[in-house]
Structure formats: structure tokens, C-alpha cells
Scaffold this motif. Sequence first.
Motif, mmCIF file in Angstrom:
data_model
loop_
_atom_site.group_PDB
_atom_site.id
_atom_site.type_symbol
_atom_site.label_atom_id
_atom_site.label_comp_id
_atom_site.label_asym_id
_atom_site.label_seq_id
_atom_site.Cartn_x
_atom_site.Cartn_y
_atom_site.Cartn_z
ATOM 1 N N UNK A 175 35.598 -44.091 1.315
ATOM 2 C CA UNK A 175 34.369 -44.083 2.110
ATOM 3 C C UNK A 175 33.136 -44.189 1.213
ATOM 4 N N UNK A 176 33.147 -43.460 0.101
ATOM 5 C CA UNK A 176 32.019 -43.516 -0.822
ATOM 6 C C UNK A 176 31.851 -44.889 -1.443
ATOM 7 N N UNK A 181 29.040 -50.017 -1.807
ATOM 8 C CA UNK A 181 29.060 -51.477 -1.766
ATOM 9 C C UNK A 181 28.106 -52.011 -0.698
ATOM 10 N N UNK A 182 27.988 -51.269 0.414
ATOM 11 C CA UNK A 182 27.107 -51.691 1.503
ATOM 12 C C UNK A 182 25.644 -51.373 1.222
ATOM 13 N N UNK A 187 24.654 -42.198 1.888
ATOM 14 C CA UNK A 187 25.980 -41.893 2.429
ATOM 15 C C UNK A 187 27.018 -41.856 1.308
ATOM 16 N N UNK A 188 26.896 -42.796 0.371
ATOM 17 C CA UNK A 188 27.818 -42.808 -0.764
ATOM 18 C C UNK A 188 27.702 -41.508 -1.556
ATOM 19 N N UNK A 212 29.660 -42.253 -10.490
ATOM 20 C CA UNK A 212 28.869 -42.977 -9.495
ATOM 21 C C UNK A 212 27.688 -42.140 -9.005
ATOM 22 N N UNK A 213 27.856 -40.833 -8.959
ATOM 23 C CA UNK A 213 26.712 -39.971 -8.633
ATOM 24 C C UNK A 213 25.625 -40.115 -9.692
ATOM 25 N N UNK A 214 26.033 -40.192 -10.955
ATOM 26 C CA UNK A 214 25.064 -40.368 -12.041
ATOM 27 C C UNK A 214 24.354 -41.718 -11.921
#
Length: 222
Positions: A175-176, A181-182, A187-188, A212-214
Motif C-alpha cells: 500500500x505504501x 508511486x501515485x 498516504x505513503x 522511504x520515510x527519509x
Amino acid sequence: MVNQDDSFIREVNDELRSDQMKAVWTRFGGIIIGIAVLIVLGTVGKVGYDYWQEASSSQSGDTFLAALNLARENKSDEALAALTELEKDGYGSYPVLAQLRVATLQAQKGETDAAVAAFSGIGRDTRIPAALRDAARLRAAYLLIDAGTYEQVSSEVEQLAVPQNAMRHSAREALGLSAYKAGDYAKAKSWFQQIVDDAQSPRGIMNRAQMLLDVIASTGKA
């Protein structure tokens, strides 16, 4: 005289018992035989069923392994034919395993739409054990990250992203990634943060989520 009386009484009792047994047999003998026959037939049937079950399972297992070998030899069409046959005629869990393998081969051949449809179909089939259904939903979701929309990914696995589900970590990652990607970074971030905050998240998934949070934090977009 006493001995003669005792002997006579014993003979009478023996005759009475004999007559009683004859009467019982006359009345219930057929039923007794019928029950005995049913017990024997039941035993024979159980042994026969166990043999058939073992033989069928062994035959399906051999067919499945042969199909896997064909796939490893890059004989995809032959492997698909064998697996498709196993889907129809296989025994036990082998038809489901064949379905999963067919979908995997379709994905490897680049037939993404067919693979997604197959995995999604398995995920909706309530006759299949829940763990296999969830695994199929995840496979569909990971394919849809590149080939579909966030909504499609969500429809497959958001129901798995709950605290009590053992596959929640992978579901949250799918989901993340789809949200990222969107371009929906908020939301990610939410999904990746849930992974990082869950002490039971596998290290690999947690490390990717933190990375990815970073990245999201460095962009200032969420």
C-alpha cells in the motif's frame, strides 16, 4: 436322588438356554449378520479409501513436481499445460498450488493482467484456506503496484493491513509503495510509519520503510 434332580435341572436349564438362543437367533440373526457385514465393509472401505487417498495424493504430487521441473527448464507452455490439468483433476491441495503456480508463470511471461486475475480469483475463493487466499492477494497487489492503481492495490490487501493479520507488514508495504508511486506522499508516509512503529515488522521491510520515510521527509512533501 438329589444328584439326579440336579442333573435334570441342569439339562432343563441347558435346553431353555438353547431354545432362548435359537429364538434370539431366529428373531435377530439377520440383523446381527447385517451389522457384522457393515462393520467388515466399513473396515474394508476405510482401508480402500486410505489407499486411494494416498495413491491420489502421491500421483498429484508427482505431477506437480514434474510441472515445476518443466518450468525450471524454461518449458513454460508444457508446464502450464500440466498445471492446468492438475487444477482440474488434482487431489487435495494440489489444484490450489497449481493455480498459484500458473499465475506465477503468467507473471514471469509478462502476462500481468492474466496473473493478477488469477491471483485475485484465488484470493476471493472461500473454499481455499485463508493463508493461501491472503498470499494470493499479496501477489496480486505487488503486481498492481506497477500495473494498476492505488485503488486496485487497496482493494486486494487493505483488509490484510490490520494488527491481527500475520501478513500485515507486506500488505502495508504494498500500500505504501503504491501510494508513493501515485504521488500521494502523505498516504505513503502513513503506511510506512505503521511498519516502522510495529515492533514485529520484519527487518527488511522495516528498513525499506524507514528509507522511504527519509526520502519523503527530505522532499518536504508530507
